[in-house]
Scaffold this motif. Structure first.
Motif, PDB file in Angstrom:
ATOM      1  N   ASN A  12       0.853  -1.147   0.089  1.00 30.65           N
ATOM      2  CA  ASN A  12       0.076  -0.016  -0.145  1.00 30.65           C
ATOM      3  C   ASN A  12       0.833   1.239  -0.072  1.00 30.65           C
ATOM      4  N   PRO A  13       1.860   1.470   0.920  1.00 29.97           N
ATOM      5  CA  PRO A  13       2.814   2.508   0.779  1.00 29.97           C
ATOM      6  C   PRO A  13       3.124   2.767  -0.520  1.00 29.97           C
ATOM      7  N   PHE A  14       3.917   1.544  -1.175  1.00 34.90           N
ATOM      8  CA  PHE A  14       4.483   1.685  -2.539  1.00 34.90           C
ATOM      9  C   PHE A  14       3.483   2.108  -3.556  1.00 34.90           C
ATOM     10  N   ARG A  15       2.140   1.528  -3.501  1.00 36.49           N
ATOM     11  CA  ARG A  15       1.084   2.310  -4.472  1.00 36.49           C
ATOM     12  C   ARG A  15       1.196   3.559  -4.278  1.00 36.49           C
ATOM     13  N   ILE A  16       1.162   4.141  -3.146  1.00 38.11           N
ATOM     14  CA  ILE A  16       0.815   5.618  -3.016  1.00 38.11           C
ATOM     15  C   ILE A  16       2.322   6.339  -3.519  1.00 38.11           C
ATOM     16  N   PHE A  17       3.270   6.050  -3.272  1.00 38.09           N
ATOM     17  CA  PHE A  17       4.675   6.492  -3.744  1.00 38.09           C
ATOM     18  C   PHE A  17       4.711   6.421  -5.296  1.00 38.09           C
ATOM     19  N   PHE A  18       4.264   5.248  -5.750  1.00 36.00           N
ATOM     20  CA  PHE A  18       4.184   4.965  -7.352  1.00 36.00           C
ATOM     21  C   PHE A  18       3.285   6.037  -7.939  1.00 36.00           C
ATOM     22  N   LEU A  65      -4.187   5.430  -8.920  1.00 34.37           N
ATOM     23  CA  LEU A  65      -3.572   4.754  -8.211  1.00 34.37           C
ATOM     24  C   LEU A  65      -3.504   5.236  -6.862  1.00 34.37           C
ATOM     25  N   LEU A  66      -3.811   6.296  -6.504  1.00 36.55           N
ATOM     26  CA  LEU A  66      -3.568   6.923  -4.957  1.00 36.55           C
ATOM     27  C   LEU A  66      -5.073   6.331  -4.324  1.00 36.55           C
ATOM     28  N   MET A  67      -6.077   6.049  -5.143  1.00 42.18           N
ATOM     29  CA  MET A  67      -7.210   5.943  -4.500  1.00 42.18           C
ATOM     30  C   MET A  67      -7.669   4.290  -4.737  1.00 42.18           C
TER      31      MET A  67
END
Length: 134
Positions: A12-18, A65-67
């Motif tokens: 999940n943190p990677f998804r936000i960073f990406f 991707l943030l949602m």
């Protein structure tokens, strides 16, 4: 802790960073469009419009991707966008890695970009999209 648990914890943190990275990359298409024009093969029509479309797509898909609700769909969009960018990577190889003073890579690096980094970005997009499944 098992590898699967570690991967799940960071997904999940990677998804936000990406996703944030894609938003920044997309905005750069608007901030410095001249950076991208030399990377486009001469047979691409309307380079200005394509650059703006690519930038807009990166911003929208990064935001998606943030949602969590839209992460999987956005990840598929990013994968499609990366496939559409392949001709630009091939073009960089065809011209020896240098398309302008601002964008000049050793030929080996242009190859690594195409056959290693680009597939890793596609894999990362796929993986990041899975974290929205909750």
């Amino acid at each position: 802790m098992r590898v699967q648990e570690v991967l799940t914890r960071f997904q999940n943190p990677f998804r936000i960073f990406f996703g944030a990275g894609f938003i920044v990359a997309g905005l750069y298409h608007f901030i410095n469009p001249d950076f991208y024009y030399p990377m486009m093969p001469g047979w691409f029509p309307a380079p200005s419009a394509l650059n703006l479309a690519a930038g807009a797509a990166e911003v929208v898909l990064g935001a998606g991707l943030l949602m969590s609700k839209y992460a999987r769909l956005a990840s598929y969009g990013i994968i499609g966008l990366m496939v559409l960018f392949i001709p630009a990577h091939v073009y960089m190889i065809q011209v020896g890695g240098c398309v302008s003073e601002a964008v000049c890579l050793p030929l080996w690096a242009a190859w690594v970009r195409l056959v290693v980094l680009h597939p890793l970005i596609i894999l990362a997009a796929w993986w990041a999209g899975r974290s929205g499944d909750g």
